[in-house]
Design a protein around this motif. Structure first.
Motif: not given
Length: 95
Positions: A7-9
């Motif tokens: 999960x890439x913020x």
């Protein structure tokens, strides 16, 4: 070890708008700033002579130059006349 996606913020971040109004209020429309032209020449009228048409300018300034030449010629004639009246001697160093 499945195929988990990390999960890439920062995946949906608009990097051009970071720190601007878009980050503070995402519902706002981006403001497009109008740029002014780079050079705006503002020439004051008082520094220059009024513009004349080319034939008029040539005639006027040509007459001024011719008048100056004529005045110089008259001055030279007057000086030569005075020299002849005094006997042709401009300066005497022997006195």
């Amino acid at each position: 070890m499945g195929t988990e996606e990390t999960k890439d913020p920062f995946k949906g971040v608009d990097w051009k708008a970071v720190g601007g109004d878009m980050q503070k209020d995402p519902g706002a429309k981006p403001v497009i700033k109008k740029r002014l032209p780079k050079k705006i020449r503002q020439i004051p009228e008082c520094y220059f002579l009024p513009r004349r048409s080319l034939p008029s300018a040539i005639g006027f300034y040509g007459a001024c130059i011719a008048g100056g030449i004529r005045a110089g010629m008259l001055l030279e004639i007057w000086i030569n006349k005075k020299v002849k009246e005094d006997g042709g001697v401009i300066w005497e160093f022997d006195k």
